[in-house]
Write an enzyme that holds these catalytic residues in place. Structure first.
Site, PDB file in Angstrom:
ATOM      1  N   ILE A   1      35.498 -53.583  -8.088  1.00 42.21           N
ATOM      2  CA  ILE A   1      34.453 -54.598  -7.929  1.00 42.21           C
ATOM      3  C   ILE A   1      33.936 -55.027  -9.302  1.00 42.21           C
ATOM      4  CG2 ILE A   1      32.066 -54.959  -7.165  1.00 42.21           C
ATOM      5  CD1 ILE A   1      33.760 -55.115  -4.774  1.00 42.21           C
TER       6      ILE A   1
ATOM      7  N   ARG B   1      36.400 -57.169 -11.209  1.00 45.22           N
ATOM      8  CA  ARG B   1      36.453 -58.539 -10.688  1.00 45.22           C
ATOM      9  C   ARG B   1      35.186 -59.319 -11.025  1.00 45.22           C
ATOM     10  NH1 ARG B   1      39.695 -62.761  -8.952  1.00 45.22           N
ATOM     11  NH2 ARG B   1      38.454 -64.099  -7.590  1.00 45.22           N
ATOM     12  N   GLU B   2      34.043 -58.662 -10.934  1.00 44.23           N
ATOM     13  CA  GLU B   2      32.770 -59.357 -11.117  1.00 44.23           C
ATOM     14  C   GLU B   2      32.527 -59.767 -12.565  1.00 44.23           C
ATOM     15  OE1 GLU B   2      30.583 -60.483  -9.106  1.00 44.23           O
ATOM     16  OE2 GLU B   2      31.066 -59.566  -7.188  1.00 44.23           O
ATOM     17  N   SER B   3      32.777 -58.877 -13.512  1.00 42.58           N
ATOM     18  CA  SER B   3      32.378 -59.149 -14.893  1.00 42.58           C
ATOM     19  C   SER B   3      33.418 -58.799 -15.936  1.00 42.58           C
ATOM     20  CB  SER B   3      31.093 -58.372 -15.222  1.00 42.58           C
ATOM     21  OG  SER B   3      31.377 -56.977 -15.281  1.00 42.58           O
TER      22      SER B   3
ATOM     23  N   TYR C   1      38.711 -63.240  -3.699  1.00 46.06           N
ATOM     24  CA  TYR C   1      37.950 -62.088  -4.186  1.00 46.06           C
ATOM     25  C   TYR C   1      38.392 -60.811  -3.470  1.00 46.06           C
ATOM     26  CZ  TYR C   1      33.708 -59.339  -5.258  1.00 46.06           C
ATOM     27  OH  TYR C   1      32.819 -58.371  -5.679  1.00 46.06           O
TER      28      TYR C   1
END
Length: 653
Positions: free
Chosen positions: A512, A515-517, A618
């Site tokens: 996560i 993928r997010e940052s 995502y």
């Protein structure tokens, strides 16, 4: 600055020796520079000198400056002073600075205020001399005005102003004089006014349309009024009285625009409007293709019985990723695998060869009874390191492929990139915690490097634990096999401890975060999400029952604590289903509730039918990243076997 060449080759033996030596390389940005202890001292002196420069303490500033010889960020101190002093009195210093740092991030930070100053003083010749493209829109207009005053002929003047006019938004007031002269020359034609109205309606600022409508000939102003009306109320296209027939070509453009909006608001009215308008207006081929594609997607998403009819109206030449995705979703929703197989086989080879379509051809073959043909496709696909390759491996009961290719650069290549002035400045800004400035210098560095040297740059960023830039740099050149750099164990202990505390899989939390940052602690989104796991302040308030500042959300320990706790709550609400929890983390819990199927549905089919393309991609990415991290943590097994066997239920109470 001229692009520097960094392609230097060694014998295999020497390259191997250099690669072994990399682990021993000190992370100081220049081997010829002072020791790291000296650099740390210079950083403190730089902070003090910058503060003194901003406060006008010149004696203190000059004293500190003498102690910063050789320090990479010293030019930024000169920039600070040049931005504060009277410009024409210091013209030679300004020009010398601009010449020395032309094209670098230092350049524009001085050139922009310098040009603004010259324009305000009416210094046209100096402005023309010192302008560099692209500049701001204001400066471009000021340049054209200055060139016109210096004798620019009508034809090139009109051509340059045409480019300024071609905007769907309002232009700065600095452009008014050249636009007025351009119009006086007869260059503001009806076609150009109409073009700008179209740009304003299609993604621009629609409030500009009434002004532009007033520039049309009187007999055509009804078209501008109609475009404006349809932009806000697409159902207006159904009214017969609005179509006067004065200019049917432009009426067809408005109708095509309105139909593509109306199909989302009222599909039945849109279908009736198309039947009526297609007999009245001369839609061209492109407009009909656009209408068909938009209708196909919207009707698929709404599960409308005419969805397939509209998919069939989209010719192969007009197929795009969005249309194809919803064509697939329609067949999956109907569980029509025979026709899905035929549809995939009829796709152009360039599309059908993609991993997604090969996987669904195999699934369609399998579910149509062709087990042998399916396994043959799965076997080839299972060799690939992606979402569909991992799914194919799970279908065959085989371990996933995780091919790795370390970055092969010599020590000299690495040192040449390390010693580049922009790399040194980026490194120092990292140490100072000024990541925006660091990224600006890094982006410039990449424009200076040859393709092969990007690999060395990525390795350097990884060495600095600047993981988001290492990942991004490799992505720029399409080098995806350096797994250890693209999937670093960044914040590993923090993510593991926080995950274990709330009872979730640490590899999921790491996926996560990746993928997010991409492990960028200061990341922020346009929606306001912050930090490693991109937590919204509103989400943080709900989780903590207290206000959490942006500054706190950028602290890794706070952000990860909130993110892992939120994941655990979502997973619990969905009866430990981490696929649904992942989708919820991106799109929101209640959205995912709306997307639950009417009957138990295989997880791979449900994922393909997620309405939001961002959430769909995502979920696929997070599942893939989790598998990679699972193996990098020395675990065995294919997590996709769980996904392959999973059914998404109609409810989770």
């Amino acid at each position: 600055m001229k692009k520097q060449s960094f392609i230097i080759r060694y014998s295999k033996a020497l390259a191997a020796t250099a690669l072994v030596s990399m682990a021993l390389v000190c992370s100081v940005p220049s081997s010829a520079a002072a020791s790291e202890a000296k650099r740390a001292e210079q950083r403190e002196l730089f902070r003090k000198a910058e503060y003194a420069a901003k406060r006008g303490r010149l004696a203190e500033y000059r004293r500190l400056l003498t102690q910063l010889d050789g320090y990479p960020l010293k030019p930024y101190l000169e920039l600070e002073r040049l931005q504060q002093v009277g410009y024409l009195a210091n013209e030679q210093r300004v020009l010398s600075f601009l010449e020395q740092y032309e094209g670098t991030p230092l350049d524009w930070q001085l050139r922009r205020p310098w040009l603004t100053y010259l324009a305000s003083q009416g210094e046209e010749q100096r402005f023309i001399r010192d302008f560099r493209h692209p500049g701001t829109l204001t400066h471009r207009c000021q340049l054209i005005a200055a060139e016109r005053n210096q004798g620019l002929a009508d034809a090139p003047f009109i051509k340059k102003v045409d480019a300024i006019w071609k905007h769907g938004f309002s232009v700065p007031t600095a452009c008014n004089s050249i636009l007025n002269e351009w119009a006086d020359l007869g260059a503001r034609t009806t076609d150009k006014v109409w073009q700008r109205i179209s740009l304003a309606a299609n993604g621009g600022n629609p409030t500009l349309i009434p002004y532009l409508t007033g520039l049309l000939p009187e007999n055509l102003r009804y078209l501008g009024d109609l475009y404006h009306k349809v932009r806000y109320s697409p159902a207006a296209i159904y009214s017969d009285r609005r179509w006067r027939g004065v200019d049917q070509k432009r009426e067809a453009e408005i109708a095509a625009f309105g139909l593509q909006k109306l199909i989302w608001a009222n599909e039945n009215l849109a279908l009736k409007a198309f039947d009526k308008l297609s007999q009245k207006l001369p839609f061209n081929r492109e407009q009909r293709q656009q209408i068909a594609a938009e209708f196909a997607v919207a009707l698929s998403l709404k599960d409308h019985p005419e969805a397939r009819v509209w998919h069939q109206r989209v010719p192969p030449s007009a197929l795009d990723e969005r249309t194809l995705q919803w064509r697939l979703a329609t067949y999956l929703r109907d569980r029509d695998f025979s026709n899905l197989k035929r549809a995939i086989q009829s796709l152009p080879a360039a599309i059908a060869g993609g991993a997604q379509w090969r996987y669904w051809l195999a699934r369609a073959s399998q579910l149509s009874g062709d087990e042998l043909g399916a396994n043959e496709i799965y076997s080839e696909l299972a060799k690939e390191r992606n979402y569909y390759g991992f799914l194919a491996s799970a279908r065959l009961g085989k371990p996933v492929s995780l091919e790795r290719e370390p970055i092969d650069v010599s020590l000299m290549e690495l040192e040449q990139v390390r010693n580049h002035p922009s790399a040194q400045r980026a490194y120092e800004f990292i140490q100072l915690g000024r990541f925006v400035d660091a990224r600006r210098e890094w982006n410039h560095l990449l424009t200076e490097l040859d393709g092969e040297a990007h690999k060395a740059a990525a390795l350097l960023a990884s060495e600095w634990e600047w993981h988001d830039q290492a990942i991004w740099t490799l992505a720029q050149i399409g080098h995806f096999d350096a797994i250890n750099i693209r999937f670093p164990m960044a914040y590993g202990q923090l993510l593991t401890d926080s995950s274990n505390k709330v009872g979730i899989d640490p590899t999921w939390a790491m996926a996560i975060t990746r993928r997010e940052s991409a492990f960028r602690a200061d990341a922020y989104s346009s929606a306001g999400a912050r930090g490693l796991m991109q937590i919204l302040p509103s989400t943080a308030r709900r989780l903590r029952n207290d206000n959490i500042s942006y500054r706190q959300l950028h602290r890794p320990e706070v952000n990860v604590d909130l993110g892992t706790y939120y994941l655990s709550r979502l997973q619990n609400r969905f009866d430990q289903n981490h696929v649904l929890a992942t989708a919820s983390y991106n799109a929101g819990y209640y959205k995912v509730l709306d997307w639950l199927p009417q009957s138990p549905t295989p997880a791979d089919e449900w994922i393909e039918q997620i309405p939001y393309y961002e959430t769909r991609d995502y979920v696929k990415a997070v599942m893939t990243y989790q598998q990679i991290y699972y193996l990098l943590h020395e675990n065995q097994g294919n997590l996709f076997e769980t996904l392959e066997a999973m059914k998404i239920q109609p409810s989770y109470d």
